[in-house]
Structures are given as structure tokens and as C-alpha cells.
Design an enzyme around this catalytic site. Structure first.
Site, mmCIF file in Angstrom:
data_model
loop_
_atom_site.group_PDB
_atom_site.id
_atom_site.type_symbol
_atom_site.label_atom_id
_atom_site.label_comp_id
_atom_site.label_asym_id
_atom_site.label_seq_id
_atom_site.Cartn_x
_atom_site.Cartn_y
_atom_site.Cartn_z
ATOM 1 N N GLY A 87 -13.370 16.853 -29.756
ATOM 2 C CA GLY A 87 -12.153 16.586 -30.378
ATOM 3 C C GLY A 87 -10.921 17.439 -29.918
ATOM 4 N N SER A 120 -17.661 18.404 -25.213
ATOM 5 C CA SER A 120 -16.270 18.058 -25.018
ATOM 6 C C SER A 120 -15.661 19.517 -25.385
ATOM 7 C CB SER A 120 -15.664 16.953 -25.774
ATOM 8 O OG SER A 120 -14.370 16.734 -25.150
ATOM 9 N N HIS A 157 -14.947 15.623 -19.337
ATOM 10 C CA HIS A 157 -14.773 14.097 -19.045
ATOM 11 C C HIS A 157 -14.086 14.265 -17.506
ATOM 12 C CE1 HIS A 157 -15.333 13.496 -23.351
ATOM 13 N NE2 HIS A 157 -14.572 14.429 -23.549
ATOM 14 N N GLU A 192 -18.341 12.325 -17.362
ATOM 15 C CA GLU A 192 -19.299 11.850 -18.392
ATOM 16 C C GLU A 192 -20.657 11.753 -17.983
ATOM 17 O OE1 GLU A 192 -17.323 9.836 -21.167
ATOM 18 O OE2 GLU A 192 -16.387 11.572 -20.610
#
Length: 231
Positions: A87, A120, A157, A192
Site C-alpha cells: 500500500g 511491496s 515493482h 514484479e
């Protein structure tokens, strides 16, 4: 110390499905985990916890969400498996700092009493600082220092695609800005589908894509296997 640091949670196969085997290996028979949903901003924490419960149920792991605990510090100090979701990294760090949970969480994992899975923003949190997150600073976290469980920064990412007509900086250029200002701090660009497994002082890169180290003015790619940290 045992950590699983994922670049991402979602894939074409579903939520955390691509990392199910790695999660099972890291969990090592644990049947309950403490989930930290604080990186959720536009995503309600109740909904976030429900999504994680659904993803971990097939693995035989029940989820307790930290935002539902009456005594958050006691929950952290009792946890054997800690999950930190993605997030917004700034919001995640802000809430943990406000609740006085950063140091206890770091101590719990470093001692080996708890294992750690982050994706993440949760992977950013495991590093010395959150300064290589991709996120917008939507809140002031009261400082950038994070858990410091690994001695390098992560950029989740990671990609360096050149888009025709785009005049902004590429990801490599942004990370070069970081390493120019902090030339002694290594950064791992984690694409990823990739993750890093940490077992004591051993680091292993998993995934189909080459990751990229950034250190000072140098960059080099590394593929799956034992991960040597830049000197």
C-alpha cells in the site's frame, strides 16, 4: 532471522498465489499470523484483512489483524509470524511509529522469535529506511528510518521501461539520484514476481526476472540464486 521480501502481491494467478510455496516454506508450520494492514489508505483495513485471510486460508494459516487487537504491543510481542502488506509506505511507517511498534517488531524478528513476510511496502519496511519506496508521501511519517532488518534498500515493482514520448525520469534515473546522495548504500531493484528470502546472513533471490543492484555510480544485474551483498 527469517524473512520473505516480495516485490508484489498480485499476479495473473491471483493474490499472493505466485508466492504460495515460498510463504509455506517460510511459515514452517505456523498456523497463525499477525497481519499489519496499515499501508492501506484507499483500502479499508477491515477489507484488507479479509483479503489476506482469504489468501492464507488455503495455506492453513489463520490471520489476526493488528488493527483489531486491543493491545497492539502485546500482539506484536507474542507473534510468531508477522505479515506486512503493501500500500502506501509512508502511512504504514507513520502508524507503526505512532503506536510505538517499530522497535518491538524489529527486536522480535531479529531475535528469531518471529518470522517476517512483507510485500511491496512491507518489503520497504524491512530495510534501513523507506527512502526507495515508489509511493507518494501522503503523510509525514515522522522520519524515514524503518525496521533495518536487512542492510540494503529495496525498490519494489522495479522496472526501467522507456515509454515513447515520456519526458520524466526513468526508475534507474530516480534510483541514481538516491545513490548519488547516499553512495555507500546499496539498493536492490526487485521486479514484479521476484522476492528475496533471508535466512540468517544468507540471501537468495527468487523469480524469473533479473534484479538490479545500484551502488554509487555502478549498476549490475543479478539472476535467481545466492545473492551477494555489495561491499
Amino acid at each position: 532471522m527469517d524473512l520473505l521480501l516480495l516485490s508484489n502481491s498480485t499476479s495473473d494467478d491471483g493474490y499472493l498465489v505466485h508466492a504460495a510455496d515460498a510463504i509455506t516454506e517460510l511459515a514452517d508450520g505456523q498456523t497463525e499470523a499477525l497481519f499489519v494492514p496499515f499501508a492501506g489508505v484507499t483500502r479499508d483495513w477491515d477489507e484488507y484483512a479479509a483479503q489476506v485471510r482469504e489468501a492464507f486460508a488455503p495455506l492453513g494459516i489463520a490471520i489476526r489483524s493488528l488493527h483489531e487487537e486491543k493491545d497492539a504491543l502485546a500482539a506484536v510481542n507474542a507473534a510468531r509470524l508477522i505479515l506486512v502488506g503493501g500500500g502506501n509506505t509512508f502511512r504504514l511507517l507513520q502508524v507503526l511509529r505512532q503506536q510505538g511498534l517499530l522497535a518491538p517488531m524489529a527486536a522480535r524478528v531479529r531475535s528469531g522469535a518471529a518470522r517476517y513476510i512483507g510485500w511491496s511496502a512491507g518489503s520497504n519496511l524491512a530495510t534501513p529506511t523507506i527512502r526507495t519506496t515508489n509511493d507518494m508521501p501522503v503523510v509525514d511519517p515522522g522520519g524515514f528510518d524503518a525496521l533495518g532488518l536487512v542492510p540494503f534498500q529495496i525498490n519494489p515493482h522495479y522496472f526501467n521501461v522507456l515509454v515513447p514520448g515520456f519526458r520524466g525520469e526513468t526508475r534507474d534515473q530516480r534510483l541514481a539520484e538516491f545513490t548519488t546522495m547516499s553512495p555507500a548504500t546499496p539498493v536492490l531493484g526487485l521486479p514484479e514476481g521476484d522476492w528475496v528470502r533471508v535466512s540468517d546472513d544468507r540471501y537468495t533471490l527468487h523469480g524469473a526476472h533479473a534484479a538490479r543492484w545500484f551502488l554509487g555510480t555502478q549498476t549490475w544485474d543479478v539472476t535467481a540464486g545466492a545473492l551477494s551483498l555489495p561491499a
